[in-house]
Design an enzyme around this catalytic site. Structure first.
Site, PDB file in Angstrom:
ATOM      1  N   LYS A  46       0.834  -1.199   0.000  1.00 46.83           N
ATOM      2  CA  LYS A  46       0.000   0.000   0.000  1.00 46.83           C
ATOM      3  C   LYS A  46       0.877   1.261   0.000  1.00 46.83           C
ATOM      4  O   LYS A  46       0.625   2.207  -0.739  1.00 46.83           O
ATOM      5  CB  LYS A  46      -0.909  -0.025   1.232  1.00 46.83           C
ATOM      6  CG  LYS A  46      -1.970   1.034   1.188  1.00 46.83           C
ATOM      7  CD  LYS A  46      -3.300   0.526   1.693  1.00 46.83           C
ATOM      8  CE  LYS A  46      -4.381   1.523   1.329  1.00 46.83           C
ATOM      9  NZ  LYS A  46      -5.705   1.095   1.633  1.00 46.83           N
ATOM     10  N   LYS A  57      -5.504 -12.182 -14.875  1.00 44.76           N
ATOM     11  CA  LYS A  57      -6.018 -12.872 -13.680  1.00 44.76           C
ATOM     12  C   LYS A  57      -7.420 -12.322 -13.347  1.00 44.76           C
ATOM     13  O   LYS A  57      -7.614 -11.102 -13.349  1.00 44.76           O
ATOM     14  CB  LYS A  57      -5.060 -12.588 -12.515  1.00 44.76           C
ATOM     15  CG  LYS A  57      -5.546 -13.177 -11.222  1.00 44.76           C
ATOM     16  CD  LYS A  57      -4.685 -12.752 -10.044  1.00 44.76           C
ATOM     17  CE  LYS A  57      -5.296 -13.321  -8.792  1.00 44.76           C
ATOM     18  NZ  LYS A  57      -5.265 -12.641  -7.608  1.00 44.76           N
ATOM     19  N   LYS A  89     -11.661  -8.690  -8.948  1.00 42.09           N
ATOM     20  CA  LYS A  89     -12.651  -7.612  -8.998  1.00 42.09           C
ATOM     21  C   LYS A  89     -11.988  -6.266  -9.271  1.00 42.09           C
ATOM     22  O   LYS A  89     -12.598  -5.379  -9.842  1.00 42.09           O
ATOM     23  CB  LYS A  89     -13.562  -7.549  -7.773  1.00 42.09           C
ATOM     24  CG  LYS A  89     -12.920  -7.744  -6.470  1.00 42.09           C
ATOM     25  CD  LYS A  89     -13.962  -7.685  -5.355  1.00 42.09           C
ATOM     26  CE  LYS A  89     -13.246  -7.828  -4.027  1.00 42.09           C
ATOM     27  NZ  LYS A  89     -12.291  -8.952  -3.990  1.00 42.09           N
TER      28      LYS A  89
HETATM   29  P1  ADP Z   1      -9.908 -10.205  -5.981  1.00 39.62           P
HETATM   30  O1  ADP Z   1      -8.585 -10.306  -6.718  1.00 39.62           O
HETATM   31  O2  ADP Z   1     -11.063 -10.344  -6.886  1.00 39.62           O
HETATM   32  O3  ADP Z   1      -9.973  -8.992  -5.072  1.00 39.62           O
HETATM   33  P2  ADP Z   1      -9.514 -11.645  -3.539  1.00 39.62           P
HETATM   34  O4  ADP Z   1      -8.132 -11.107  -3.380  1.00 39.62           O
HETATM   35  O5  ADP Z   1     -10.596 -11.149  -2.643  1.00 39.62           O
HETATM   36  O6  ADP Z   1      -9.972 -11.468  -5.060  1.00 39.62           O
HETATM   37  O7  ADP Z   1      -9.466 -13.231  -3.522  1.00 39.62           O
HETATM   38  C1  ADP Z   1      -9.647 -14.025  -2.405  1.00 39.62           C
HETATM   39  C2  ADP Z   1      -8.989 -15.359  -2.696  1.00 39.62           C
HETATM   40  O8  ADP Z   1      -9.551 -15.946  -3.891  1.00 39.62           O
HETATM   41  C3  ADP Z   1      -7.492 -15.239  -2.969  1.00 39.62           C
HETATM   42  O9  ADP Z   1      -6.733 -15.382  -1.822  1.00 39.62           O
HETATM   43  C4  ADP Z   1      -7.233 -16.403  -3.897  1.00 39.62           C
HETATM   44  O10 ADP Z   1      -7.032 -17.560  -3.111  1.00 39.62           O
HETATM   45  C5  ADP Z   1      -8.528 -16.582  -4.648  1.00 39.62           C
HETATM   46  N1  ADP Z   1      -8.509 -15.985  -5.998  1.00 39.62           N
HETATM   47  C6  ADP Z   1      -8.896 -14.748  -6.351  1.00 39.62           C
HETATM   48  N2  ADP Z   1      -8.783 -14.550  -7.679  1.00 39.62           N
HETATM   49  C7  ADP Z   1      -8.300 -15.704  -8.192  1.00 39.62           C
HETATM   50  C8  ADP Z   1      -7.983 -16.146  -9.525  1.00 39.62           C
HETATM   51  N3  ADP Z   1      -8.157 -15.368 -10.600  1.00 39.62           N
HETATM   52  N4  ADP Z   1      -7.497 -17.390  -9.672  1.00 39.62           N
HETATM   53  C9  ADP Z   1      -7.350 -18.213  -8.596  1.00 39.62           C
HETATM   54  N5  ADP Z   1      -7.634 -17.864  -7.334  1.00 39.62           N
HETATM   55  C10 ADP Z   1      -8.107 -16.626  -7.123  1.00 39.62           C
END
Ligand code: ADP
Ligand code: TRP
Length: 325
Positions: free
Chosen positions: A114, A194, A197
């Protein structure tokens, strides 16, 4: 069934997508099912670092609990509670903070990343690894399944447990082992990056079939026509299809790509049908639960009673060791 115990926390941060499902929910539920004692808690105290909107926070917590139940979490087998319902997390976090070196926190990724982006970090984010250590050490789990990015936090937890035991004597706090699910590949989003969100490239796990189909139809491809030969291995539709199709169905689809007998439009329709087939039971369960939020809240409340018993017992031991009681 292993007699060992596992614990993990999931942040309520908005509607789940296919990446969260295959990368986090499926491996977590599989691991939890294999162990006698399993805890999956909803980390709402951690979420306060990024969500400062009462309605949104409550909506995300309820939605995560609903989604986990719809994905097959069995509340009699897995303790699913809300972190803030167990005040021992905050209390132990404070006690641990008094023996945490600043340098350890300064090296922690969440805070460092951050700062590197030039954003202001709060003391909450700075102390994030301490709260996470408290989350874990209250329940003495053998294993903590986490994403790669969280490994450092589990290492900090081990450091703090050792430090506490060294200073105060005994072995009240028990070091956990991180479990990193390396084999889970990254699920690509509709643009091939990847799925995340933050990139606005997600396909939601729970949405109306119409919404989900619309996202599937937006998957980015090259501009090859129906009869042109295509490479399945560089195609975003094919990458997602791998998650849903059987080996023979995949081989069949690959052949159609290579022989130029399927267009991207039809490949997308085929992918959507596969998603629909796989997800329909979960969508039905999710919609039922959405109509009955009282049940979901009751599951959380019931689990928090058990969690409070376990956590308070451990907190009492800690307080006795340090001289607070
Ligand atoms: P975002 O990237 O959408 O904010 P998060 O960081 O909240 O998602 O994701 C929570 C968990 O979901 C991560 O720790 C990971 O284990 C899994 N995850 C998120 N996006 C992916 C992806 N594209 N492929 C595989 N696992 C993912
Ligand atoms: N920090 C984790 C994440 O962002 C969530 C979490 C909080 C957690 N406390 C935990 C995970 C304890 C495992 C154990 O994904």
């Amino acid at each position: 069934m292993s007699t060992k115990s596992v614990l993990t926390g999931l942040q309520p941060s908005g509607a789940l997508h296919l990446g969260n499902y295959f990368g986090s929910i499926v491996p977590n539920l599989e691991l939890a099912e294999k162990h006698d004692k399993s805890i999956i808690f909803i980390a709402d105290l951690h979420a306060l670092n990024s969500i400062q909107d009462k309605k949104l926070l409550q909506e995300y917590v309820l939605d995560l609990a609903t989604s986990l139940l719809a994905c097959g979490l069995h509340p009699d087998k897995i303790l699913m509670f809300k972190q803030s319902d167990v005040s021992a997390h905050s209390e132990l976090s404070w006690i641990l903070s008094t023996l945490t070196p600043m340098g350890l926190l300064e090296r922690s990724h969440a805070y460092k990343d951050k700062k590197a982006k030039g954003q202001d970090a709060t003391a909450g984010l700075f102390g994030y690894p301490i709260l996470m250590a408290a989350d874990i050490l209250l329940y003495s789990p053998d294993f903590v399944p986490v994403g790669k990015d969280q490994k450092q936090h589990v290492e900090i937890t081990r450091d703090l447990a050792n430090k506490f035991n060294h200073i105060y004597g005994g072995t009240v706090l028990r070091s956990p082992e991180p479990v990193i699910s390396e084999e889970v590949g990254v699920v690509p989003g509709i643009d091939g990056e990847k799925m995340s969100k933050s990139y606005n490239n997600t396909i939601p796990l729970f949405g109306t079939p119409k919404e989900i189909k619309k996202r599937v139809m937006q998957i980015v491809t090259d501009s090859k026509g129906v009869e042109e030969k295509k490479d399945p291995e560089t195609c975003n539709i094919f990458a997602l299809a791998k998650l849903y199709l059987s080996e023979s169905e995949l081989a069949d689809l690959a052949k159609k790509y290579e022989t130029g007998t399927i267009g991207y439009g039809d490949a997308k329709k085929l992918l959507f049908s596969a998603i629909e087939k796989y997800m329909t039971p979960m969508w039905t369960k999710y919609n039922e639960l959405k109509q009955n939020p009282e049940y979901v809240l009751e599951v959380l409340e019931k689990a928090s009673k058990t969690a409070n018993i376990i956590a308070n017992r451990q907190l009492e031991k800690v307080k006795k060791r340090v001289g607070l009681i």
